[in-house]
Design a protein around this motif. Structure first.
Motif, PDB file in Angstrom:
ATOM      1  N   ASN A 188       0.821  -1.211   0.000  1.00 39.82           N
ATOM      2  CA  ASN A 188       0.000   0.000   0.000  1.00 39.82           C
ATOM      3  C   ASN A 188       0.854   1.259   0.000  1.00 39.82           C
ATOM      4  OD1 ASN A 188      -2.773  -0.737  -0.159  1.00 39.82           O
ATOM      5  ND2 ASN A 188      -2.607  -1.608   1.883  1.00 39.82           N
ATOM      6  N   LEU A 189       1.977   1.227   0.694  1.00 33.98           N
ATOM      7  CA  LEU A 189       2.883   2.370   0.674  1.00 33.98           C
ATOM      8  C   LEU A 189       3.437   2.569  -0.737  1.00 33.98           C
ATOM      9  CD1 LEU A 189       4.412   4.666   2.029  1.00 33.98           C
ATOM     10  CD2 LEU A 189       6.146   2.986   2.725  1.00 33.98           C
ATOM     11  N   ALA A 190       3.820   1.491  -1.395  1.00 34.18           N
ATOM     12  CA  ALA A 190       4.332   1.580  -2.769  1.00 34.18           C
ATOM     13  C   ALA A 190       3.281   2.190  -3.698  1.00 34.18           C
ATOM     14  CB  ALA A 190       4.752   0.200  -3.271  1.00 34.18           C
ATOM     15  N   VAL A 191       2.048   1.733  -3.586  1.00 38.78           N
ATOM     16  CA  VAL A 191       0.956   2.266  -4.415  1.00 38.78           C
ATOM     17  C   VAL A 191       0.767   3.755  -4.128  1.00 38.78           C
ATOM     18  CG1 VAL A 191      -1.536   2.164  -4.848  1.00 38.78           C
ATOM     19  CG2 VAL A 191      -0.202   0.046  -4.694  1.00 38.78           C
ATOM     20  N   ALA A 192       0.812   4.128  -2.860  1.00 38.08           N
ATOM     21  CA  ALA A 192       0.646   5.534  -2.474  1.00 38.08           C
ATOM     22  C   ALA A 192       1.788   6.393  -3.011  1.00 38.08           C
ATOM     23  CB  ALA A 192       0.570   5.656  -0.956  1.00 38.08           C
ATOM     24  N   GLN A 193       3.005   5.899  -2.942  1.00 40.00           N
ATOM     25  CA  GLN A 193       4.158   6.671  -3.428  1.00 40.00           C
ATOM     26  C   GLN A 193       4.067   6.913  -4.927  1.00 40.00           C
ATOM     27  OE1 GLN A 193       7.023   3.990  -1.677  1.00 40.00           O
ATOM     28  NE2 GLN A 193       7.576   5.484  -0.105  1.00 40.00           N
ATOM     29  N   VAL A 194       3.625   5.925  -5.670  1.00 41.53           N
ATOM     30  CA  VAL A 194       3.460   6.102  -7.117  1.00 41.53           C
ATOM     31  C   VAL A 194       2.312   7.074  -7.389  1.00 41.53           C
ATOM     32  CG1 VAL A 194       2.818   4.942  -9.271  1.00 41.53           C
ATOM     33  CG2 VAL A 194       4.494   3.896  -7.736  1.00 41.53           C
ATOM     34  N   ALA A 195       1.206   6.921  -6.677  1.00 44.88           N
ATOM     35  CA  ALA A 195       0.058   7.821  -6.874  1.00 44.88           C
ATOM     36  C   ALA A 195       0.455   9.271  -6.594  1.00 44.88           C
ATOM     37  CB  ALA A 195      -1.101   7.403  -5.967  1.00 44.88           C
ATOM     38  N   GLU A 196       1.238   9.476  -5.546  1.00 44.31           N
ATOM     39  CA  GLU A 196       1.685  10.826  -5.218  1.00 44.31           C
ATOM     40  C   GLU A 196       2.514  11.411  -6.362  1.00 44.31           C
ATOM     41  OE1 GLU A 196       3.395  12.938  -1.293  1.00 44.31           O
ATOM     42  OE2 GLU A 196       4.661  11.315  -2.059  1.00 44.31           O
ATOM     43  N   GLN A 197       3.416  10.638  -6.913  1.00 48.40           N
ATOM     44  CA  GLN A 197       4.260  11.117  -8.013  1.00 48.40           C
ATOM     45  C   GLN A 197       3.449  11.416  -9.274  1.00 48.40           C
ATOM     46  OE1 GLN A 197       8.000   8.896  -8.670  1.00 48.40           O
ATOM     47  NE2 GLN A 197       7.487   7.842  -6.763  1.00 48.40           N
ATOM     48  N   GLU A 198       2.395  10.637  -9.498  1.00 46.69           N
ATOM     49  CA  GLU A 198       1.582  10.812 -10.700  1.00 46.69           C
ATOM     50  C   GLU A 198       0.415  11.772 -10.506  1.00 46.69           C
ATOM     51  OE1 GLU A 198       2.161   6.899 -13.349  1.00 46.69           O
ATOM     52  OE2 GLU A 198       0.600   6.708 -11.816  1.00 46.69           O
ATOM     53  N   GLY A 199       0.212  12.227  -9.276  1.00 47.58           N
ATOM     54  CA  GLY A 199      -0.933  13.097  -9.009  1.00 47.58           C
ATOM     55  C   GLY A 199      -2.252  12.346  -9.127  1.00 47.58           C
ATOM     56  N   ALA A 200      -2.215  11.051  -8.867  1.00 45.88           N
ATOM     57  CA  ALA A 200      -3.410  10.205  -8.962  1.00 45.88           C
ATOM     58  C   ALA A 200      -4.206  10.265  -7.662  1.00 45.88           C
ATOM     59  CB  ALA A 200      -2.998   8.765  -9.251  1.00 45.88           C
ATOM     60  N   PRO A 201      -5.487   9.957  -7.719  1.00 46.70           N
ATOM     61  CA  PRO A 201      -6.286   9.939  -6.498  1.00 46.70           C
ATOM     62  C   PRO A 201      -5.763   8.897  -5.515  1.00 46.70           C
ATOM     63  CG  PRO A 201      -7.611   9.302  -8.421  1.00 46.70           C
ATOM     64  CD  PRO A 201      -6.238   9.572  -8.906  1.00 46.70           C
ATOM     65  N   MET A 202      -5.894   9.215  -4.233  1.00 46.81           N
ATOM     66  CA  MET A 202      -5.418   8.311  -3.184  1.00 46.81           C
ATOM     67  C   MET A 202      -6.512   8.078  -2.158  1.00 46.81           C
ATOM     68  SD  MET A 202      -1.584   9.278  -2.045  1.00 46.81           S
ATOM     69  CE  MET A 202      -1.380  10.936  -2.640  1.00 46.81           C
ATOM     70  N   SER A 203      -6.507   6.889  -1.614  1.00 44.36           N
ATOM     71  CA  SER A 203      -7.440   6.579  -0.529  1.00 44.36           C
ATOM     72  C   SER A 203      -6.930   7.249   0.756  1.00 44.36           C
ATOM     73  CB  SER A 203      -7.531   5.063  -0.312  1.00 44.36           C
ATOM     74  OG  SER A 203      -6.310   4.584   0.236  1.00 44.36           O
ATOM     75  N   ARG A 204      -7.787   7.307   1.718  1.00 43.93           N
ATOM     76  CA  ARG A 204      -7.405   7.860   3.023  1.00 43.93           C
ATOM     77  C   ARG A 204      -6.240   7.067   3.624  1.00 43.93           C
ATOM     78  NH1 ARG A 204     -11.714   8.299   7.909  1.00 43.93           N
ATOM     79  NH2 ARG A 204     -10.266   8.782   9.567  1.00 43.93           N
ATOM     80  N   ARG A 205      -6.311   5.744   3.492  1.00 40.17           N
ATOM     81  CA  ARG A 205      -5.241   4.886   4.014  1.00 40.17           C
ATOM     82  C   ARG A 205      -3.907   5.197   3.339  1.00 40.17           C
ATOM     83  NH1 ARG A 205      -2.373   2.915   7.666  1.00 40.17           N
ATOM     84  NH2 ARG A 205      -1.482   0.887   7.317  1.00 40.17           N
ATOM     85  N   HIS A 206      -3.920   5.438   2.046  1.00 38.75           N
ATOM     86  CA  HIS A 206      -2.687   5.772   1.333  1.00 38.75           C
ATOM     87  C   HIS A 206      -2.115   7.105   1.819  1.00 38.75           C
ATOM     88  CE1 HIS A 206      -3.833   2.948  -2.205  1.00 38.75           C
ATOM     89  NE2 HIS A 206      -3.177   2.307  -1.258  1.00 38.75           N
ATOM     90  N   ARG A 207      -2.984   8.073   2.032  1.00 36.89           N
ATOM     91  CA  ARG A 207      -2.512   9.378   2.541  1.00 36.89           C
ATOM     92  C   ARG A 207      -1.920   9.223   3.946  1.00 36.89           C
ATOM     93  NH1 ARG A 207      -7.294  10.942   0.004  1.00 36.89           N
ATOM     94  NH2 ARG A 207      -8.391  11.075   1.981  1.00 36.89           N
ATOM     95  N   GLU A 208      -2.551   8.391   4.763  1.00 29.90           N
ATOM     96  CA  GLU A 208      -2.037   8.141   6.123  1.00 29.90           C
ATOM     97  C   GLU A 208      -0.660   7.482   6.079  1.00 29.90           C
ATOM     98  OE1 GLU A 208      -5.098   5.747   7.852  1.00 29.90           O
ATOM     99  OE2 GLU A 208      -6.395   7.463   8.287  1.00 29.90           O
ATOM    100  N   LEU A 209      -0.476   6.517   5.194  1.00 34.06           N
ATOM    101  CA  LEU A 209       0.818   5.842   5.070  1.00 34.06           C
ATOM    102  C   LEU A 209       1.912   6.812   4.643  1.00 34.06           C
ATOM    103  CD1 LEU A 209      -0.259   2.487   3.412  1.00 34.06           C
ATOM    104  CD2 LEU A 209       0.852   2.745   5.636  1.00 34.06           C
ATOM    105  N   LEU A 210       1.588   7.702   3.702  1.00 33.63           N
ATOM    106  CA  LEU A 210       2.576   8.696   3.267  1.00 33.63           C
ATOM    107  C   LEU A 210       2.930   9.650   4.403  1.00 33.63           C
ATOM    108  CD1 LEU A 210       1.372   9.616  -0.328  1.00 33.63           C
ATOM    109  CD2 LEU A 210       3.418   8.323   0.311  1.00 33.63           C
ATOM    110  N   ALA A 211       1.928  10.068   5.157  1.00 30.58           N
ATOM    111  CA  ALA A 211       2.174  10.965   6.288  1.00 30.58           C
ATOM    112  C   ALA A 211       3.022  10.263   7.343  1.00 30.58           C
ATOM    113  CB  ALA A 211       0.853  11.436   6.890  1.00 30.58           C
ATOM    114  N   GLN A 212       2.716   9.031   7.626  1.00 28.02           N
ATOM    115  CA  GLN A 212       3.472   8.255   8.614  1.00 28.02           C
ATOM    116  C   GLN A 212       4.909   8.066   8.144  1.00 28.02           C
ATOM    117  OE1 GLN A 212       2.097   4.241   9.090  1.00 28.02           O
ATOM    118  NE2 GLN A 212       3.056   4.034  11.092  1.00 28.02           N
ATOM    119  N   GLN A 213       5.083   7.780   6.887  1.00 22.29           N
ATOM    120  CA  GLN A 213       6.417   7.594   6.339  1.00 22.29           C
ATOM    121  C   GLN A 213       7.230   8.893   6.474  1.00 22.29           C
ATOM    122  OE1 GLN A 213       7.009   8.034   2.323  1.00 22.29           O
ATOM    123  NE2 GLN A 213       8.827   6.788   2.196  1.00 22.29           N
ATOM    124  N   GLY A 214       6.593  10.009   6.210  1.00 23.08           N
ATOM    125  CA  GLY A 214       7.261  11.303   6.336  1.00 23.08           C
ATOM    126  C   GLY A 214       7.703  11.576   7.762  1.00 23.08           C
TER     127      GLY A 214
END
Length: 92
Positions: free
Chosen positions: A59-85
């Motif tokens: 899920n973190l990998a999917v979120a990281q790619v979505a962030e780079q592509e400006g693709a829509p993200m689920s709430r869980r993906h946004r949480e994982l990116l924030a936690q990673q940061g």
């Protein structure tokens, strides 16, 4: 059985044991790639029982790619990116 890349906006075919097509896998940071591979268990695609650790890394990998592509993200993906940061912030 067909399997597609798990990147949000991609429908490229890939092997079931692969999380993403090569184009999107190359966008995943190296540390996340290692985590996905480390937690992959042979046969998890057949029995549909991947570990929680694999799901978190995938899920973190999917979120990281979505962030780079400006693709829509689920709430869980946004949480994982924030936690990673937060995990990467130096401690004072």
């Amino acid at each position: 059985m067909s399997h597609e890349c798990h990147a949000t906006l991609c429908r490229s075919p890939c092997e079931p044991r692969k999380l993403m097509c090569l184009k999107h896998w190359k966008m995943v940071p190296y540390q996340t790639q290692l985590a996905v591979l480390e937690h992959y268990r042979r046969g998890q695609c057949n029995d549909k029982r991947p570990s929680k650790e694999w799901f978190d890394a995938a899920n973190l990998a999917v979120a990281q790619v979505a962030e780079q592509e400006g693709a829509p993200m689920s709430r869980r993906h946004r949480e994982l990116l924030a936690q990673q940061g937060q995990d990467q912030c130096p401690t004072p």
